[in-house]
Design an enzyme around this catalytic site. Structure first.
Site, PDB file in Angstrom:
ATOM      1  CG  HIS A  43       3.373   1.568   5.808  1.00  0.00           C
ATOM      2  ND1 HIS A  43       2.356   1.639   6.734  1.00  0.00           N
ATOM      3  CD2 HIS A  43       4.310   0.779   6.369  1.00  0.00           C
ATOM      4  CE1 HIS A  43       2.671   0.917   7.799  1.00  0.00           C
ATOM      5  NE2 HIS A  43       3.861   0.381   7.591  1.00  0.00           N
ATOM      6  CD  GLU A  70       1.216   5.989   6.552  1.00  0.00           C
ATOM      7  OE1 GLU A  70       0.302   6.825   6.593  1.00  0.00           O
ATOM      8  OE2 GLU A  70       1.023   4.779   6.247  1.00  0.00           O
ATOM      9  CG  HIS A 190      -7.059   2.574   8.101  1.00  0.00           C
ATOM     10  ND1 HIS A 190      -5.875   1.930   7.783  1.00  0.00           N
ATOM     11  CD2 HIS A 190      -8.007   1.622   8.085  1.00  0.00           C
ATOM     12  CE1 HIS A 190      -6.102   0.639   7.611  1.00  0.00           C
ATOM     13  NE2 HIS A 190      -7.399   0.422   7.780  1.00  0.00           N
TER      14      HIS A 190
END
Length: 237
Positions: A43, A70, A190
Site C-alpha cells: 500500500h 492497494e 484488516h
C-alpha cells in the site's frame, strides 16, 4: 482455495526507521513466496512512510505470485497501476493522512468516480477490487462500479470476535452471499490474525484471498516468518 497475500508494509516501516535498507523488502517478499505466500500486497502512500514508489518498481521485477497494490486512486496511484500493471489493484478510500484503512467505500455516493476508475484500470488489464464494509448495498454498488471483486473490511469482525464470533461474522456472511449472487470475487482484510482467520474462512468458504500484514509480521517476530506463514496457510486450508 483461499490465497494468502502477505502485506509487507510493516517491513518497509521498520527499514525506514533507520534510513538504510535493512530489512530489505524485496528479500522479504521473495522469502514470503518461498515460504508459501500466494501473493504480495503493498500500500504505497503518498508520503512514502513505508512502501515507496521505488519499492513497487523493484518488487514488480521479482514477485512471481499475485502482486496486489492497494491505495486511494489519485493520480499518483493510477500512474503506478499503469506502469506496473499488477495482478490486482485494490481501491481504498483512505485520505493521505490516514494511519491505516478504517472504513470501506460508499459505493453509492462515489459510484460515478469509482466507475470511471474501474474502467480505466480494467482497460489496462488489471483486476479491480473495491474495499467495502459488509453491507449488501455496498456490494451491489461495487458491482455497479464495474469491480471484479470486493475486499471486505474485517476490522469490526476482528474487534468483536472474542465477544460473540457468530454475531461478529453475520454481516460478512450476508455480504458474501450477495457478492456470489452478483458474480463478484471476494477478498478480505484488516486485523485478521491466526486466531480469527479460520472461523472467517469456515463461514465464508467463497473467499478468494485474504491480505494480512500487521498481525502476521508481529507473529513472525516470535515464530519466524516461514513458520508464521505456514500457520496462516493452515487456517485457510
Amino acid at each position: 482455495m483461499t490465497k494468502l497475500s502477505v502485506n509487507i508494509n510493516k517491513i518497509a516501516t521498520l527499514r525506514n526507521s533507520r534510513g538504510a535498507d535493512n530489512p530489505n523488502v524485496v528479500k522479504t517478499a521473495l522469502d514470503a513466496e518461498r515460504f508459501g505466500a500466494e501473493g504480495i500486497t503493498v500500500h504505497p502512500r503518498p508520503d512514502e512512510r513505508h512502501i515507496t514508489y521505488q519499492d513497487v518498481l523493484d518488487l514488480n521485477e521479482v514477485v512471481t505470485t499475485e502482486f496486489n497494490i492497494e491505495g486511494y486512486p489519485d493520480a499518483r496511484f493510477m500512474e503506478i497501476i499503469h506502469r506496473v500493471k499488477p495482478a490486482q489493484a485494490t481501491l481504498v478510500p483512505d485520505p493521505p493522512t490516514a494511519i491505516t484503512s478504517n472504513a470501506g467505500w460508499d459505493t453509492l455516493t462515489h459510484q460515478d468516480f469509482l466507475k470511471e476508475i474501474c474502467a480505466e484500470i480494467k482497460a489496462a488489464g488489471v483486476r479491480v477490487s473495491i474495499f467495502v464494509d459488509p453491507d449488501p448495498k455496498m456490494v451491489e454498488g461495487a458491482k455497479a462500479c464495474g469491480a471484479d471483486r470486493i475486499e471486505l473490511y474485517t476490522e469490526p469482525y476482528a474487534a468483536n470476535y472474542q465477544a460473540d464470533r457468530d454475531k461478529a461474522v453475520a454481516d460478512y456472511v450476508q455480504a458474501a452471499e450477495k457478492a456470489v449472487a452478483l458474480g463478484l470475487g471476494i477478498n478480505a482484510g484488516h486485523d485478521l490474525d491466526a486466531e480469527n482467520l479460520k472461523f472467517l474462512k469456515e463461514k465464508l468458504p467463497q473467499l478468494d484471498e485474504v491480505s494480512i500484514g500487521h498481525a502476521l509480521i508481529c507473529d513472525a517476530l516470535y515464530q519466524g516468518l516461514e513458520n508464521t506463514i505456514q500457520i496462516y496457510l493452515r487456517q485457510l486450508k
